[in-house]
Design a protein around this motif. Structure first.
Motif, short mmCIF file in Angstrom:
data_model
loop_
_atom_site.label_atom_id
_atom_site.label_comp_id
_atom_site.label_asym_id
_atom_site.label_seq_id
_atom_site.Cartn_x
_atom_site.Cartn_y
_atom_site.Cartn_z
N ILE A 167 0.83 -1.20 0.00
CA ILE A 167 0.00 0.00 0.00
C ILE A 167 0.87 1.26 0.00
O ILE A 167 0.60 2.22 -0.72
CB ILE A 167 -0.97 -0.02 1.20
CG1 ILE A 167 -2.02 -1.12 0.99
CG2 ILE A 167 -1.64 1.34 1.39
CD1 ILE A 167 -2.89 -1.37 2.19
N THR A 168 1.95 1.25 0.80
CA THR A 168 2.85 2.41 0.86
C THR A 168 3.51 2.65 -0.49
O THR A 168 3.62 3.80 -0.95
CB THR A 168 3.91 2.18 1.93
OG1 THR A 168 3.26 1.94 3.18
CG2 THR A 168 4.81 3.40 2.08
N LEU A 169 3.97 1.60 -1.14
CA LEU A 169 4.56 1.77 -2.47
C LEU A 169 3.56 2.33 -3.46
O LEU A 169 3.89 3.18 -4.28
CB LEU A 169 5.10 0.43 -2.98
CG LEU A 169 6.38 -0.09 -2.35
CD1 LEU A 169 6.76 -1.42 -2.97
CD2 LEU A 169 7.50 0.90 -2.51
N GLY A 170 2.32 1.87 -3.39
CA GLY A 170 1.29 2.39 -4.28
C GLY A 170 0.99 3.85 -4.04
O GLY A 170 0.81 4.62 -4.99
N VAL A 171 0.97 4.26 -2.78
CA VAL A 171 0.71 5.67 -2.44
C VAL A 171 1.84 6.54 -2.96
O VAL A 171 1.60 7.60 -3.57
CB VAL A 171 0.53 5.83 -0.92
CG1 VAL A 171 0.59 7.29 -0.52
CG2 VAL A 171 -0.78 5.21 -0.48
N PHE A 172 3.10 6.13 -2.75
CA PHE A 172 4.22 6.93 -3.23
C PHE A 172 4.24 7.00 -4.75
O PHE A 172 4.61 8.03 -5.32
CB PHE A 172 5.54 6.37 -2.71
CG PHE A 172 5.85 6.81 -1.30
CD1 PHE A 172 5.87 8.15 -0.96
CD2 PHE A 172 6.10 5.87 -0.32
CE1 PHE A 172 6.14 8.55 0.34
CE2 PHE A 172 6.37 6.26 0.98
CZ PHE A 172 6.39 7.60 1.30
N GLN B 152 1.60 7.01 -6.65
CA GLN B 152 0.53 7.93 -7.05
C GLN B 152 0.93 9.38 -6.78
O GLN B 152 0.46 10.28 -7.48
CB GLN B 152 -0.76 7.61 -6.30
CG GLN B 152 -1.40 6.30 -6.72
CD GLN B 152 -1.88 6.32 -8.15
OE1 GLN B 152 -2.33 7.34 -8.65
NE2 GLN B 152 -1.77 5.19 -8.83
N LEU B 153 1.78 9.62 -5.79
CA LEU B 153 2.18 10.98 -5.45
C LEU B 153 3.25 11.53 -6.39
O LEU B 153 3.42 12.75 -6.47
CB LEU B 153 2.68 11.05 -4.01
CG LEU B 153 1.61 10.85 -2.94
CD1 LEU B 153 2.26 10.85 -1.56
CD2 LEU B 153 0.56 11.93 -3.02
N GLN B 154 3.99 10.67 -7.08
CA GLN B 154 5.02 11.15 -7.98
C GLN B 154 4.39 11.82 -9.19
O GLN B 154 3.38 11.36 -9.71
CB GLN B 154 5.89 9.99 -8.45
CG GLN B 154 6.80 9.44 -7.39
CD GLN B 154 7.61 8.27 -7.90
OE1 GLN B 154 7.37 7.77 -8.99
NE2 GLN B 154 8.55 7.83 -7.10
N PRO B 155 5.00 12.92 -9.65
CA PRO B 155 4.45 13.58 -10.84
C PRO B 155 4.62 12.71 -12.07
O PRO B 155 5.61 11.99 -12.21
CB PRO B 155 5.28 14.86 -10.95
CG PRO B 155 6.53 14.57 -10.21
CD PRO B 155 6.18 13.60 -9.13
N LYS B 156 3.65 12.76 -12.94
CA LYS B 156 3.70 11.97 -14.17
C LYS B 156 4.65 12.65 -15.16
O LYS B 156 4.68 13.88 -15.27
CB LYS B 156 2.31 11.87 -14.80
CG LYS B 156 1.28 11.28 -13.89
CD LYS B 156 1.43 9.79 -13.82
CE LYS B 156 0.30 9.23 -12.98
NZ LYS B 156 0.63 8.03 -12.29
N LYS B 157 5.42 11.85 -15.87
CA LYS B 157 6.31 12.40 -16.89
C LYS B 157 5.56 12.47 -18.21
O LYS B 157 5.01 11.49 -18.68
CB LYS B 157 7.54 11.52 -17.06
CG LYS B 157 8.56 11.67 -15.98
CD LYS B 157 9.82 10.91 -16.35
CE LYS B 157 10.87 11.12 -15.29
NZ LYS B 157 12.13 10.43 -15.61
N ILE B 158 5.53 13.66 -18.77
CA ILE B 158 4.96 13.84 -20.11
C ILE B 158 6.12 13.68 -21.08
O ILE B 158 7.21 14.16 -20.83
CB ILE B 158 4.29 15.21 -20.24
CG1 ILE B 158 3.20 15.36 -19.17
CG2 ILE B 158 3.72 15.41 -21.63
CD1 ILE B 158 2.59 16.73 -19.11
#
Length: 53
Positions: free
Chosen positions: A32-37, A39-45
């Motif tokens: 769950i912690t890995l999934g949360v981190f 999701q918090l990272q900005p997406k690279k365009i």
């Protein structure tokens, strides 16, 4: 002979129980912690080569 069957049943049941305790206590929160981190990272365009020049 039925004692050995009962002992084997309890042994396998005990191992399954402790495996579930390990999964619920460590692996699940870690996942769950890995999934949360993630999701918090900005997406690279995708990078535009012309904008870099």
């Amino acid at each position: 002979m039925s004692f050995l069957g009962l002992a084997l049943f309890l042994l396998i049941g005990g191992m399954a129980f402790w495996m579930l305790v390990f999964l619920m206590g460590f692996i699940l929160p870690f996942w769950i912690t890995l999934g949360v981190f993630q999701q918090l990272q900005p997406k690279k365009i995708f990078e535009d080569d012309e904008a870099a020049e």
